[in-house]
Design a protein around this motif. Structure first.
Motif, short mmCIF file in Angstrom:
data_model
loop_
_atom_site.label_atom_id
_atom_site.label_comp_id
_atom_site.label_asym_id
_atom_site.label_seq_id
_atom_site.Cartn_x
_atom_site.Cartn_y
_atom_site.Cartn_z
N SER A 2 0.82 -1.20 0.00
CA SER A 2 0.00 0.00 0.00
C SER A 2 0.86 1.26 0.00
O SER A 2 0.47 2.29 -0.53
N LYS A 3 2.04 1.21 0.62
CA LYS A 3 2.93 2.34 0.66
C LYS A 3 3.80 2.36 -0.61
O LYS A 3 4.19 1.32 -1.14
N LYS A 4 4.13 3.56 -1.08
CA LYS A 4 5.00 3.68 -2.24
C LYS A 4 6.45 3.67 -1.79
O LYS A 4 6.83 4.38 -0.86
N ASP A 117 6.85 7.06 -0.17
CA ASP A 117 6.84 7.19 1.28
C ASP A 117 8.16 6.73 1.90
O ASP A 117 8.64 7.31 2.88
N TYR A 118 8.72 5.66 1.33
CA TYR A 118 9.91 5.05 1.92
C TYR A 118 10.97 4.78 0.87
O TYR A 118 10.68 4.64 -0.32
N ASN A 133 7.62 -5.90 2.10
CA ASN A 133 6.31 -5.63 2.70
C ASN A 133 6.38 -5.88 4.21
O ASN A 133 5.87 -5.09 5.01
N ILE A 136 8.56 -3.19 6.00
CA ILE A 136 7.90 -1.89 6.14
C ILE A 136 6.77 -1.95 7.16
O ILE A 136 6.57 -1.00 7.94
N GLU A 140 6.75 0.51 10.42
CA GLU A 140 5.62 1.36 10.82
C GLU A 140 5.12 1.01 12.21
O GLU A 140 4.82 1.91 13.02
N SER A 196 12.21 6.50 5.92
CA SER A 196 11.24 7.36 5.26
C SER A 196 11.96 8.33 4.34
O SER A 196 13.10 8.73 4.59
#
Length: 370
Positions: A2-4, A117-118, A133, A136, A140, A196
């Motif tokens: 979900s995060k870029k 994002d990261y 995945n 990350i 988080e 990040s």
């Protein structure tokens, strides 16, 4: 995912493998006859659905570009994914400035150019199957500024000697020192990081960190100052550090163990590489082959045992190759015995080449052995 995420394969981390890396980077060095070592880090990004991929190149740019081409082999979505080969042009003129951190400073346009994002950074010389995945998610959950991936091992006195040893309190890293080989049991860094984008950009340009010339030095400084939360993600899978010619040979032959091969090559985590429309390997009527990796395009007429044979290698009738690695377009002549050897590309072998199990012989690229 979900995060870029922006993925960076860091070839600055790569140790020397002697003659094997004299005219190529470690990342573009052939592995098992058809892969390059950097394929595994790139495939980890691909399988983690990271489409923004960059390769940070210290030297031998030609060998990397020749292998990866446009990098599209490792991108799930070629319409929106972006791929770049990054070099430090100032570092070419001034070798003292040619470090991974300075190369990122010179290429900081990638941080402006993409909305992510990261940033995930991985080396080419440590072969793993890391799912970013999971890293990350851990990053988080722990509200970390940096997450360093590590592995707990029992032979730190003889392996991962180019890495750092971590000391943790819970999940937080409180010490990050170079592995001196002083102890067997240790948590060793896999030189793989998640940070990040905002924090990374700040550290690249912050005056307090301008003296740091490498990523490792930067992380050591951040951890020592204890102003940022740096966490360690424990990786449980296969990991090998290709930090010497001897380990390159040792870990290549390790893949003759079916359990090792199955742990790395599986349908759920494919290893991608640049493919070529090459004919299958050809085996002559007198060929005898046992326990080998034989790449497409090879021609085998002699005896081959427990060896790795790359593309377009020709082994004539009467030749015998045992416990050896033969790279692309080598020619082993009739009656020649090759054992415990690594033969680099384009070599012609007209006389015996015999090394020892613990000290394999290396024949340099384009050599003619009479």
């Amino acid at each position: 995912m979900s995060k870029k995420v922006l993925g960076i394969v860091n070839l600055y981390d790569s140790p020397s493998l002697g003659g094997l890396t004299r005219s190529r980077t470690l990342g573009s060095t052939s592995f098992l006859g058809r892969f390059a070592l950097m394929d595994f880090a790139l495939s980890n990004f691909t399988n983690s659905h990271i489409d923004e991929i960059n390769v940070l190149i210290k030297d031998n740019f030609r060998s990397v570009a020749k292998h990866v081409g446009t990098l599209k082999t490792w991108v799930n979505n070629t319409k929106i994914g972006r791929q770049n080969l990054l070099i430090n042009e100032k570092g070419i003129e001034d070798p003292k400035y040619n470090s991974d951190l300075n190369a990122l400073r010179e290429n900081d346009w990638i941080l402006y150019d993409v909305d992510v994002d990261y940033i995930a950074i991985a080396p080419a010389h440590i072969l793993t199957q890391i799912n970013f995945n999971d890293v990350i998610d851990f990053h988080e959950e722990n509200e970390a500024e940096v997450t360093i991936v590590y592995k707990e091992i029992d032979n730190a006195d003889e392996s991962f000697l180019t890495s750092n040893v971590l000391t943790l309190e819970g999940n937080e890293i409180v010490s990050y020192k170079k592995n001196t080989g002083a102890r067997k049991h240790a948590n060793v860094s896999l030189r793989t990081y998640v940070v990040s984008k905002e924090s990374f950009f700040k550290w690249l340009n912050h005056r307090d960190y301008r003296d740091a010339t490498s990523l490792r030095m930067l992380l050591e400084t951040i951890i020592e100052e204890k102003e940022e939360k740096v966490c360690g993600y424990k990786y449980e899978g296969y990991a090998r550090c290709f930090d010497s010619f001897e380990n390159f040979v040792k870990y290549s032959f390790e893949f003759f163990d079916v359990d090792v091969a199955d742990s790395v090559f599986n349908k759920d985590w494919p290893i991608f590489t640049c493919t070529r429309n090459t004919r299958p390997a050809i085996y002559g009527p007198k060929a005898k082959v046992r326990n080998c990796f034989i790449a497409n395009g090879a021609i085998v007429n002699g005896k081959v045992d427990s060896s790795i044979i790359s593309r377009y290698v020709e082994i004539e009738d009467g030749a015998e190759v045992k416990n050896s690695i033969i790279l692309t377009k080598c020619h082993i002549k009739d009656g020649v015995h090759v054992e415990h050897a690594v033969i680099d590309k384009y070599s012609i072998i007209e006389n015996d080449v015999i090394g020892q199990e613990n000290k394999p012989v290396y024949i340099s690229q384009g050599k003619k052995v009479k």
